[in-house]
Scaffold this active site. Structure first.
Site, PDB file in Angstrom:
ATOM      1  N   PHE A   1       1.147  -1.327   0.059  1.00 30.69           N
ATOM      2  CA  PHE A   1      -0.098   0.142   0.148  1.00 30.69           C
ATOM      3  C   PHE A   1       0.914   1.170   0.001  1.00 30.69           C
ATOM      4  CE2 PHE A   1      -2.872   3.211   1.727  1.00 30.69           C
ATOM      5  CZ  PHE A   1      -4.010   2.714   1.138  1.00 30.69           C
TER       6      PHE A   1
ATOM      7  N   ASP B   1       1.501  -4.789   8.604  1.00 34.38           N
ATOM      8  CA  ASP B   1       0.506  -4.067   8.253  1.00 34.38           C
ATOM      9  C   ASP B   1      -1.081  -5.054   8.333  1.00 34.38           C
ATOM     10  OD1 ASP B   1      -1.832  -2.255   7.332  1.00 34.38           O
ATOM     11  OD2 ASP B   1      -0.086  -1.003   6.416  1.00 34.38           O
TER      12      ASP B   1
ATOM     13  N   TYR C   1     -11.132   1.823  10.485  1.00 32.71           N
ATOM     14  CA  TYR C   1     -12.350   1.891   9.966  1.00 32.71           C
ATOM     15  C   TYR C   1     -12.666   0.919   8.691  1.00 32.71           C
ATOM     16  CZ  TYR C   1      -8.819   4.078   6.888  1.00 32.71           C
ATOM     17  OH  TYR C   1      -7.554   4.256   6.077  1.00 32.71           O
ATOM     18  N   LYS C   2     -11.782  -0.049   8.485  1.00 31.51           N
ATOM     19  CA  LYS C   2     -12.117  -1.068   7.703  1.00 31.51           C
ATOM     20  C   LYS C   2     -12.863  -2.087   8.168  1.00 31.51           C
ATOM     21  CE  LYS C   2      -8.226   0.481   4.512  1.00 31.51           C
ATOM     22  NZ  LYS C   2      -6.819   0.355   4.566  1.00 31.51           N
TER      23      LYS C   2
ATOM     24  N   ARG D   1     -12.639  -4.486  -7.438  1.00 34.04           N
ATOM     25  CA  ARG D   1     -12.261  -4.954  -6.116  1.00 34.04           C
ATOM     26  C   ARG D   1     -13.593  -5.146  -5.232  1.00 34.04           C
ATOM     27  NH1 ARG D   1      -8.393  -2.270  -1.460  1.00 34.04           N
ATOM     28  NH2 ARG D   1     -10.146  -0.868  -1.301  1.00 34.04           N
TER      29      ARG D   1
HETATM   30  C1  PLP Z   1      -6.294   1.327   4.316  1.00 36.39           C
HETATM   31  C2  PLP Z   1      -4.752   1.125   4.168  1.00 36.39           C
HETATM   32  C3  PLP Z   1      -3.836   2.228   5.074  1.00 36.39           C
HETATM   33  C4  PLP Z   1      -4.443   3.516   5.595  1.00 36.39           C
HETATM   34  O1  PLP Z   1      -3.718   4.182   6.249  1.00 36.39           O
HETATM   35  P1  PLP Z   1      -4.147   5.514   6.667  1.00 36.39           P
HETATM   36  O2  PLP Z   1      -2.875   6.002   7.431  1.00 36.39           O
HETATM   37  O3  PLP Z   1      -5.291   5.094   7.981  1.00 36.39           O
HETATM   38  O4  PLP Z   1      -4.910   6.294   5.765  1.00 36.39           O
HETATM   39  C5  PLP Z   1      -2.647   1.811   5.570  1.00 36.39           C
HETATM   40  N1  PLP Z   1      -1.965   0.713   4.879  1.00 36.39           N
HETATM   41  C6  PLP Z   1      -2.800  -0.312   4.347  1.00 36.39           C
HETATM   42  C7  PLP Z   1      -2.112  -1.563   3.925  1.00 36.39           C
HETATM   43  C8  PLP Z   1      -4.112  -0.051   4.082  1.00 36.39           C
HETATM   44  O5  PLP Z   1      -4.718  -0.813   3.276  1.00 36.39           O
END
Ligand code: PLP
Length: 421
Positions: A130, A206, A231-232, A380
């Site tokens: 990501f 992560d 939030y996921k 997705r």
């Molecule tokens: C959604 C996501 C994030 C989001 O990071 P934020 O700092 O909360 O915006 C980070 N890493 C991964 C792998 C994600 O899928």
């Protein structure tokens, strides 16, 4: 999982009738005529979340004002929420705290981990990780300087061979995402952590696309550090605070760079010099976002008494049904699945490549099936076992097949790119 030969509406309804998680759906507010296949990006709203927001605003902040830090235990919320998340991560108490965003938490953890590895300068990650994960490493590298910190990337391969080969004694820190945000590919935390430790490498996982979606065993796998999103799959609401895990064995020798007063040993002594708090509290920086964190705290109650093995089983079953139904539709032959099919290698989403993936996604949303698009050509679909039904899967594939066979997705309005995809 065996192939279901005949996934009729009746079969799907039967699966719902015997689903041990079926009643959890009532805990969520779900809009009418909407099939939500995007809980991997923003979880649906648990009903208790709305109640808590109302309570915090109208009973706590409004009436009790600043007294609430004590009387409503606002000050303890980062710990309390961290401890609620901990069982979902296989973490014993005292190792998880809720604060900041995943990106900011990564910066703290990356810095700590680099300081623990004198003489080593490389942070290894996946080229397809990501972007924020890679950007945070790039930011740290530019702060520390090239001679102290470099990002090393390996291309992902289905067998992880290149990745495992790249984990050597040259590497300081291995930064991996358990479930790939594009492909949905799932990495083996146990195996990769062990491989890293054999080479003296510290690991950061992560868990953005895995916390709340599948069972995780951070302690049992001897993971050093982890971060993830609120939030996921944890359904904490847009921009909900994130979490951070640091194994107890490291606490005493950690130095994190964002040394704000909330991570001080005695914040209300207002001392001139920073002295870190013991334990996981050292990762706090500034004043917690109480309204958002309270909402996440309430949202997490939907996980009370939940068996994550059941969540995992249903997640795999839902996605299995979805893909099976897709393969039964000749008109969907152009959808190229890029998610590994074997259960041990995939998370809780499916990803299909299609030259018109963006337009397909827009047409689906227009018809009430909420999915998302990931550049350059990925459609997705996320599967959230707490509020999706098997019958929803049947309906979603029928709508998808309709959009494709009628070529409805070729309408010009579906080609217009929005700011957020
Ligand atoms: C959604 C996501 C994030 C989001 O990071 P934020 O700092 O909360 O915006 C980070 N890493 C991964 C792998 C994600 O899928």
């Amino acid at each position: 999982m065996t192939m279901l030969p005949d996934l009729t509406k009746t079969t799907l309804a039967l699966l719902d009738a015997t689903d041990p998680l079926a009643s959890k759906r009532d805990a969520f507010f779900l809009p009418d005529n909407t099939l939500y296949l995007d809980g991997n990006s923003l979880g649906a709203m648990p009903r208790v979340a709305a109640l808590r927001a109302h309570q915090v605003l109208n009973e706590q902040w409004s009436r009790d004002l600043i007294k609430s830090w004590n009387s409503h235990q606002w000050i303890d919320l980062p710990h309390k929420v961290g401890e609620k998340i901990a069982p979902l991560l296989g973490a014993a108490p005292g190792q998880v705290i809720c604060c900041d965003s995943t990106s900011v938490n990564l910066f703290k953890i990356l810095s700590c981990a680099m300081l623990m590895q004198p003489g080593r300068t490389k942070i290894l990650s996946q080229a397809g990780n990501f972007p924020t994960d890679l950007y945070m490493v790039q930011g740290l590298a530019s702060l520390l300087g090239e001679q102290y910190c470099q990002l090393v990337l390996v291309d992902d391969s289905p067998d992880n061979h290149a990745l495992e080969q790249a984990i050597t004694t040259e590497i300081a820190v291995l930064l991996l995402t358990q479930v790939d945000f594009r492909s949905g590919r799932l990495l083996d935390i146990q195996r990769l952590t062990q491989r890293a430790h054999e080479q003296g490498v510290l690991v950061i996982w992560d868990l953005a696309h895995s916390a709340g979606a599948l069972p995780i065993e951070l302690d049992a796998c001897h993971v050093d550090f982890a971060v993830g999103c609120g939030y996921k799959y944890l359904n904490g609401g847009p921009g909900a605070p994130a979490f951070l895990y640091a194994a107890t064995r490291h606490h005493d020798r950690l130095t994190q760079p964002l040394t704000g007063w909330m991570g001080h040993n005695a914040p209300f002594s207002f001392a001139t010099d920073y002295q870190k708090a013991p334990g996981i509290a050292q990762f706090l920086t500034g004043t917690p976002a109480i309204i958002a964190m309270s909402v996440l705290d309430a949202a997490l109650t939907v996980f009370d008494n939940i068996d994550m093995q059941q969540v995992r089983y249903k997640s795999l079953a839902l996605s299995h049904c979805f893909h099976h139904l897709v393969t039964m539709q000749p008109c969907l032959a152009d959808l190229q699945l890029i998610t590994p099919l074997q259960p041990s290698a995939r998370g809780s989403q499916l990803a299909y490549q299609h030259p018109h993936a963006y337009a397909l996604c827009q047409a689906l949303i227009q018809r009430g099936v909420i999915a998302d698009f990931r550049a350059p050509n990925i459609l997705r679909l996320g599967f959230t076992p707490l509020y999706l039904r098997y019958v929803d899967i049947g309906t979603a594939v029928t709508i998808l097949a309709n959009i494709v066979s009628s070529q409805e997705y070729l309408k010009p309005e579906y080609a217009v790119q929005q700011k957020v995809t």
